[in-house]
Scaffold this motif. Structure first.
Motif, PDB file in Angstrom:
ATOM      1  N   THR A 836      72.151  -8.350  29.005  1.00 51.55           N
ATOM      2  CA  THR A 836      72.643  -7.051  28.532  1.00 51.55           C
ATOM      3  C   THR A 836      71.839  -6.610  27.317  1.00 51.55           C
ATOM      4  OG1 THR A 836      74.648  -5.819  27.947  1.00 51.55           O
ATOM      5  CG2 THR A 836      74.423  -8.012  26.985  1.00 51.55           C
ATOM      6  N   GLY A 837      72.160  -5.437  26.784  1.00 52.93           N
ATOM      7  CA  GLY A 837      71.482  -4.924  25.590  1.00 52.93           C
ATOM      8  C   GLY A 837      72.025  -5.580  24.335  1.00 52.93           C
ATOM      9  N   HIS A 838      71.176  -5.761  23.329  1.00 53.25           N
ATOM     10  CA  HIS A 838      71.622  -6.459  22.116  1.00 53.25           C
ATOM     11  C   HIS A 838      72.647  -5.651  21.321  1.00 53.25           C
ATOM     12  CE1 HIS A 838      69.374  -3.987  19.254  1.00 53.25           C
ATOM     13  NE2 HIS A 838      68.298  -4.087  20.006  1.00 53.25           N
ATOM     14  N   ASP A 839      72.802  -4.356  21.645  1.00 61.59           N
ATOM     15  CA  ASP A 839      73.729  -3.518  20.887  1.00 61.59           C
ATOM     16  C   ASP A 839      75.194  -3.842  21.173  1.00 61.59           C
ATOM     17  OD1 ASP A 839      73.107  -2.552  23.429  1.00 61.59           O
ATOM     18  OD2 ASP A 839      73.714  -0.506  22.946  1.00 61.59           O
ATOM     19  N   ILE A 840      75.484  -4.602  22.263  1.00 64.81           N
ATOM     20  CA  ILE A 840      76.889  -4.957  22.524  1.00 64.81           C
ATOM     21  C   ILE A 840      77.115  -6.477  22.399  1.00 64.81           C
ATOM     22  CG2 ILE A 840      77.525  -2.921  23.879  1.00 64.81           C
ATOM     23  CD1 ILE A 840      77.155  -4.567  26.412  1.00 64.81           C
ATOM     24  N   LEU A 841      76.319  -7.107  21.532  1.00 59.55           N
ATOM     25  CA  LEU A 841      76.446  -8.542  21.305  1.00 59.55           C
ATOM     26  C   LEU A 841      77.855  -8.895  20.835  1.00 59.55           C
ATOM     27  CD1 LEU A 841      74.979 -11.288  21.153  1.00 59.55           C
ATOM     28  CD2 LEU A 841      74.324 -10.733  18.821  1.00 59.55           C
ATOM     29  N   VAL A 864      72.289 -16.318  27.593  1.00 61.91           N
ATOM     30  CA  VAL A 864      72.447 -14.888  27.312  1.00 61.91           C
ATOM     31  C   VAL A 864      71.058 -14.334  27.017  1.00 61.91           C
ATOM     32  CG1 VAL A 864      73.435 -13.154  25.767  1.00 61.91           C
ATOM     33  CG2 VAL A 864      74.751 -15.204  26.329  1.00 61.91           C
ATOM     34  N   TYR A 865      70.623 -13.363  27.822  1.00 65.02           N
ATOM     35  CA  TYR A 865      69.344 -12.693  27.538  1.00 65.02           C
ATOM     36  C   TYR A 865      69.647 -11.271  27.080  1.00 65.02           C
ATOM     37  CZ  TYR A 865      64.986 -10.158  28.070  1.00 65.02           C
ATOM     38  OH  TYR A 865      63.905  -9.344  27.829  1.00 65.02           O
ATOM     39  N   LEU A 866      69.195 -10.933  25.880  1.00 64.83           N
ATOM     40  CA  LEU A 866      69.474  -9.618  25.294  1.00 64.83           C
ATOM     41  C   LEU A 866      68.200  -8.782  25.298  1.00 64.83           C
ATOM     42  CD1 LEU A 866      71.481 -11.018  22.277  1.00 64.83           C
ATOM     43  CD2 LEU A 866      72.468  -9.879  24.260  1.00 64.83           C
ATOM     44  N   HIS A 867      68.228  -7.676  26.038  1.00 68.27           N
ATOM     45  CA  HIS A 867      67.038  -6.819  26.069  1.00 68.27           C
ATOM     46  C   HIS A 867      67.123  -5.758  24.973  1.00 68.27           C
ATOM     47  CE1 HIS A 867      69.641  -4.412  28.970  1.00 68.27           C
ATOM     48  NE2 HIS A 867      69.361  -3.542  28.027  1.00 68.27           N
ATOM     49  N   ALA A 868      66.015  -5.080  24.787  1.00 65.34           N
ATOM     50  CA  ALA A 868      65.927  -4.047  23.752  1.00 65.34           C
ATOM     51  C   ALA A 868      66.739  -2.814  24.151  1.00 65.34           C
ATOM     52  CB  ALA A 868      64.471  -3.675  23.535  1.00 65.34           C
TER      53      ALA A 868
END
Length: 1285
Positions: A836-841, A864-868
């Motif tokens: 998912t996006g790192h903004d909803i970590l 957990v892989y966090l994309h830009a």
């Protein structure tokens, strides 16, 4: 004060350039005069910029110099030395390439010179040639240099302004799709619009009727002077007026040089015109490159049936044709289901299991490019795992989005029916929301299918479905019974607009440096923030006063104390004293508390326990009154008139005025502060006392942090670890109550006991609340707790619903029917990956980990892989009000600007926001968005995904990857034609031992690409994957291998040996196509399926029916990577490029020449001999002759060094007119020496280093270096020619 002199003529593009650059000039003190500069300035051309008094070096003349100065002041000449050089290069391109040819085409139309049809036609052809250079440069760029408008864009746009207005018809613009897109983007920028006005693009090239005014006459006079001086029709901005003073020697030299250049240009035009009149030669000219067209798939195919792959492939790639019919077939065949090819999902798979759930998108509407990025990455990963043979499940779902959905439906109700939700009532409103969901909710699933997402749709879930709602209820009850969920009355973040509490992480912290006016929903005028108001409280029983300060003066109506530090000597005498509230009879104690900073302000602080988090704790410690002065709508309550019932920010002004009238106001000053803003409604958040439900996160947060510390859970990239630990180690309890109607209603009941022996409870007292799956269960729990019979219990269910993130937090196991045991739950939980996006970590990821561990005892996933985060081309976050939220479907199918505007009109935006958004769209997409296709969109998104940085995504760049699809398409078509109809591939991809050096090299590069893709997927390095694939297909397979083996196929029928070599070559080519498509398939599923289905199968009986379920190539099978072969070919390509460069230098476009390669040793000579056919073919040479170091090179060769091992000698004798070439070189040598002499004179001046800006000095030094290098090359070429004479 600076003064800019420009021409008043609307088509004087040199002056227009200066005016656009002036728009970026940071100072407002720029006086613009539309007339010639005074004679005293000795500046005979416009534009002229006078700085200060205009003495000495403070006068700049000419468009380039003036524009550079103005643009550099506005930081528009590049952000680095490299970018500045690029801007300079484009400035030179505009001056030397574009301007002369633009004028040659336009001036005859404007009547500024006579019309010579042949000359005009040749000039038009030259204009198109130059513009195609620009077209190529803009293929993958929004602007010419960097990510913003620079002087490069200003200069080139000004140079093409007249052609776009008067010459380039719609058919021309179709060929120049990127130039047209860029030009219209530029001219719609505010500063361009201000200067150019609204530009109407040319519909038909016709003579232009010029306005008969003084300015037009002046332009005609200039053109006439230029013509009289035998000049080409370039704008002669330096020409003297007829009655001007005599010209200096420098001016005359400059004009002579210009005439010389223009004469050469004229000769070139004449030559081109002459060539056109000659009889055509046998060789046909290359056809113009056609614009990518739209081809549709018209074969009747029932949904779910396989697409027709018998009909021939269309001539060119068209997304509409390629993407038709495949998805329903994939779905019907069950390729996306984990059960595919298995008897049961429970059976052991040695390859393992891959399970990932989708971050459920909100049901509130459509996806944007951020969602498209998420899905492009997740689907690529899912397809890769599936092709690797793992039991693969990507589970779809959709979130009910409590606040967002309720807001959307409430706005819709008010707009269409003039009703609020309260007018409808809760039950009817919920019915309306379900109705809206059933109408709009499926759009998201349609978009996901259009994106090619290989989700198992039979397992799709909605967070309000009965199965998931039951899991939410169960989670609440279990956590409530355990005491992890509890009831408490405390300060919450309250949004008056939403009438609801919101969590800490839904509050944006807006930093202010001082006084700032901010828009607040419900207020017509902006509200003042960022100021500190000081006022005095009178001390009871004395004339003394205590001065306090606040940023929220209206909250003083709820003050219940003044606090000072226990050690502050100024206030020791006030122990036990009271201060008087000026607007009511309230007496407030002076309390002593360590939290006060005695060095800030007066050292005295007003205390409002019910409306401030710090004051709340002081109030608890000192047992102060908690006076709530705000209701849920932000209106004042529990206050005296005239403030009672006022809106909170109107009361702010009223309280301040009342304090002034009472003489208790002291001062107001700027104060840096942080304002809490609701991320949903943009309202100013108010701390408000409310009884709510909370989750105790202390132990859960520690468990989640420890799971990462101990390596049980991996977070990629690891730079997010610091944020993860910082948040979880300092976690606060989570308020899960929301004052909404749409969502999971909290299964908790307030108990009233109809028995005199049990005292009545209060709402905030958790003892009087029970939870239950049914009201009956809750009643039984209550009767047992209070030891009374069931009939004495009355229950009231909590009106509130749970925070949407609560249901999202249990999504990884609620989708499998938890808490009920079943096969899916046992097989697929825990999952493998969360992407998912790192903004909803924090919003989502951390809560899933906490709730997974709490309710199941297991982590919900292993990695957990966090994309830009995707931003627009300007680096701004996607926002509907900015008009930059782009629907992926619009990128896939294309959309006009009008279509984009229509979407805004149909949205829930306010009319003011709609207009603002339209302006944003008009600026970014003046021609709308071109059709790019799904594959190009997916590939682009993956290509721009870099771990740890945001992505500034320009949709125009995606078009470049559509061109890649077209190149792929043409390569496969050509290769299939080469293979022939009767080709049968070998059963296994393997070497036969008879491969040529070209075969071994391309198989080595294929193996390297397979290795890079495998490593890239394992490391989540998507740019590495896209680069490896792109380079293999374009630069290795197409540019080198396919070209180098053409002679093999042309000689295939000569003898048995040639036939055998051609057969081996065909097997190699097939392997490259088949494996190349398989490594690309996860990212470009549609085009790879279309092309793969046309290839013959290795094992027709047993091979899978679709590329989506073919094995992904692995290095174990494709193990032919050879560093030695790669190194040899790298050397060969260096030689080839050197030969090509020499051929270009001597203009040998069609003529083949013998090439003598002098090698440093016998090993290099034998290497050249080994690859001689490849070198000959790729360099278009007549013959390639290797020579050792001691063998003489024939006379008449041009020489270039390929490497330290090999020198290229290209035989020119007899191929070119030596005397003519020598004359050209002599002239060029003279020009270069003059330029260098002039530069050296300038740089040798005593004040040069002091007066000339450092950047200009660097540019001068670079120009001198480049001229020196060029001069050396010219001398070397002259020496070569002398040897031939």
């Amino acid at each position: 004060m600076a003064t800019l002199y420009v021409s008043p003529h609307t088509d004087d593009f040199r002056s227009l350039l200066a005016l656009v650059a002036a728009g970026y000039y940071p100072s407002s003190e720029l006086n613009i005069i539309k007339e010639d500069p005074p004679a005293s300035l000795n500046a005979r051309s416009r534009p002229t910029l006078v700085l200060g008094t205009g003495e000495g070096d403070s006068v700049l003349c000419g468009a380039s110099a003036v524009a550079w100065y103005l643009a550099s002041q506005g930081k528009r000449t590049g952000l680095s030395t490299k970018q500045q050089s690029q801007v300079w290069q484009w400035l030179s391109f505009a001056d030397n390439e574009l301007t002369p040819v633009s004028c040659a085409v336009v001036f005859p139309l404007m009547g500024l010179m006579g019309v010579d049809k042949k000359l005009q036609q040749s000039s038009q052809a030259e204009l198109m040639r130059v513009l195609k250079v620009l077209e190529k440069a803009l293929e993958l760029r929004t602007f010419l240099v960097g990510e913003i408008i620079t002087l490069a864009d200003m200069a080139v746009a000004a140079a093409v302004l007249l052609p776009f207005k008067y010459v380039l018809e719609p058919t021309d613009r179709k060929v120049l799709i990127n130039v047209t897109r860029w030009f219209t983007t530029c001219i719609n920028q505010p500063r361009f619009l201000k200067v150019f006005g609204k530009i109407t693009l040319c519909e038909k090239m016709v003579p232009v009727t010029m306005k008969t005014n003084a300015a037009a006459s002046a332009v005609k006079a200039k053109a006439a002077n230029a013509k009289a001086a035998n000049a080409s029709p370039a704008v002669n901005s330096d020409a003297a007026t007829e009655n001007g003073p005599p010209k200096t020697e420098a001016q005359l030299k400059k004009e002579a040089k210009k005439r010389e250049k223009l004469e050469k240009f004229q000769q070139k035009k004449d030559m081109e015109a002459k060539k056109k009149t000659q009889a055509p030669t046998e060789k046909k000219a290359k056809p113009e490159k056609k614009e990518l067209g739209v081809i549709t798939y018209n074969v009747a195919t029932a949904p779910g049936e396989k697409k027709d792959v018998i009909s021939p492939l269309p001539d060119s790639y068209s997304p509409q044709y390629v993407e038709a019919a495949w998805y329903p077939w994939w779905e019907k065949q069950g390729f996306f289901k984990p059960e595919y090819g298995k008897k049961s999902i429970s059976e052991q798979n040695p390859r393992g299991i891959f399970m990932m759930c989708i971050p459920p998108p909100n049901v509130t509407g459509s996806l944007h490019l951020g969602h498209a990025l998420t899905n492009a990455i997740q689907d690529s990963l899912t397809r890769w795992h599936r092709m690797r043979g793992e039991t693969t499940l990507w589970n779809p779902g959709c979130d009910h989005a409590g606040i967002a959905t309720q807001v959307v439906v409430e706005k819709k109700l008010m707009r269409e029916r003039g009703m609020s939700r309260h007018d409808l009532g809760r039950e009817n409103f919920i019915t309306e929301v379900w109705k809206w969901k059933n109408e709009k909710g499926d759009r998201i699933y349609h978009q996901l299918k259009k994106l090619g997402s290989s989700l198992d749709w039979d397992r799709a879930c909605f967070t309000m479905d009965p199965k998931l709602s039951y899991a939410v209820q169960e989670a609440f009850i279990r956590m409530h019974e355990e005491g992890v969920i509890y009831r408490s009355k405390r300060l919450v973040n309250w949004s008056c607009t939403l009438n609801s509490a919101i969590s800490d992480i839904e509050v944006d912290k807006k930093e202010l440096t001082g006084r700032t006016l901010l828009p607040v929903p419900g207020y017509k005028e902006k509200v003042e923030f960022g100021v500190l108001v000081s006022f005095a409280y009178k001390v009871d029983g004395s004339s003394e006063e205590v001065i306090v300060a606040t940023t929220r003066i209206e909250t003083m109506l709820g003050d219940s104390a003044v606090a000072v530090h226990p050690a502050d000597p100024r206030y020791q005498h006030l122990k036990g004293k009271m201060v008087l509230h000026p607007f009511c009879d309230r007496k407030m104690p002076v309390v002593f508390d360590d939290f006060v900073d005695m060095n800030f302000g007066t050292g005295a602080v007003k205390i409002t326990p019910a409306h401030d988090h710090n004051d709340y704790e002081v109030g608890e410690r000192h047992n102060l009154a908690f006076i709530n002065i705000l209701d849920e709508n932000g209106l004042l309550i529990n206050v005296p008139p005239p403030f009672l019932g006022m809106k909170r920010f109107e009361a702010r002004k009223a309280v301040l005025q009342a304090l002034k009238e009472r003489g208790q106001f002291k001062e107001i000053k700027d104060n840096p502060m942080v304002v809490p803003v609701c991320s949903r409604s943009k309202d100013i958040v108010e701390p408000l006392l409310k009884p709510q439900w909370y989750v105790n996160c202390t132990d859960m947060g520690k468990q989640a942090a420890d799971a990462v510390r101990e390596g049980q859970l991996k977070i990629i990239p690891d730079h997010h670890l610091k944020t993860w630990f910082n948040w979880l180690d300092n976690i606060r309890d989570w308020c899960i109550s929301r004052q909404l109607w749409w969502g999971h209603r909290i299964p908790a009941y307030f108990v009233t006991v109809n028995d005199a022996s049990v005292k009545p409870g209060e709402d905030m007292d958790g003892h009087y609340w029970v939870s239950g799956r049914t009201e009956e269960e809750a009643r039984g729990k209550a009767a047992k707790r209070f030891n009374v019979s069931v009939d004495k219990i009355t229950l009231r269910q909590d009106e509130d619903v749970l925070d949407t993130w609560f249901s999202s937090g249990i999504f990884p196991f609620s989708i499998f029917g938890w808490p009920n045991e079943n096969q899916d739950l046992n097989v697929f939980y825990p999952g493998t990956l969360l992407e998912t996006g790192h903004d909803i970590l924090f919003f989502w990821v951390a809560r899933m980990v906490m709730m997974g561990l709490k309710l199941t005892g297991k982590l919900p996933f292993k990695e957990v892989y966090l994309h830009a985060v995707v931003r627009d081309a300007h680096g701004r976050k996607m926002s509907k009000s900015l008009g930059n939220v782009i629907d992926p479907l619009d990128v896939i199918t294309g959309i006009s600007l009008e279509g984009l505007h229509a979407q805004l009109t149909d949205s829930n935006l306010d009319p003011i926001e709609v207009e603002k958004a339209k302006q944003g769209q008009k600026s970014d997409y003046p021609n709308g968005i071109p059709e790019c296709g799904t594959d190009a969109l997916r590939f682009a998104l993956c290509a721009y995904t870099s771990q740890g940085r945001d992505i500034n995504m320009d949709v125009n760049r995606i078009l470049g990857y559509r061109h890649f699809c077209n190149k792929l398409w043409n390569a496969v078509k050509f290769a299939m034609k080469t293979l022939g109809d009767n080709f049968v591939p070998s059963e296994k991809a393997q070497l036969c031992g008879e491969e040529s050096v070209s075969d071994r090299w391309i198989l080595s590069r294929l193996s390297a690409a397979v290795g890079l893709c495998d490593a890239g997927f394992k490391a989540y390095d998507f740019p590495a994957i896209t680069t490896a694939i792109y380079n293999f297909w374009l630069y290795e397979l197409c540019d080198v291998y396919l070209e180098s083996v053409k002679p093999v196929f042309s000689k295939a029928e000569e003898d048995s040996s040639s036939q055998r070599q051609a057969l081996v070559c065909r097997q190699t080519l097939y392997t490259c196509l088949e494996v190349g498509l398989r490594i690309l398939s996860p990212m470009m599923p549609f085009v790879t399926e279309e092309l793969y289905q046309r290839l013959p199968r290795r094992r027709p009986q047993s091979d899978p029916p679709s590329i989506t379920v073919m094995p992904y190539p692995e290095t174990v099978e494709f193990c032919w990577h050879s560093e030695e072969v790669d190194r040899d070919m790298e050397f060969v390509m260096t030689v080839v490029k050197t030969i090509r460069s020499l051929r270009a230098d001597y203009n040998l476009t069609k003529t083949r020449a013998d090439c003598y390669l002098q090698c440093i040793d016998s090993a290099t000579a034998s290497l050249v001999q080994k690859y001689s056919l490849q070198i000959q073919t790729l360099s278009y040479s007549q013959a390639v002759i290797p020579l050792t170091a001691n063998q003489p090179v024939p006379e008449g060769c041009a020489v270039a060094i390929a490497s330290d091992r090999c020198t290229v000698n290209l035989m020119l004798k007899g191929l070119i007119d030596v005397e003519k070439e020598m004359a050209k070189l002599m002239a060029k040598k003279g020009d270069l020496e003059k330029q260098m002499e002039k530069l050296k004179e300038k740089m040798a001046k005593s004040d040069y280093k002091e007066k000339v800006p450092v950047k200009v000095q660097e540019q001068d030094a670079e120009k001198l270096r480049q001229s020196q290098t060029e001069l050396e090359k010219v001398k070397e070429a002259m020496e070569n020619f002398r040897k031939m004479m």
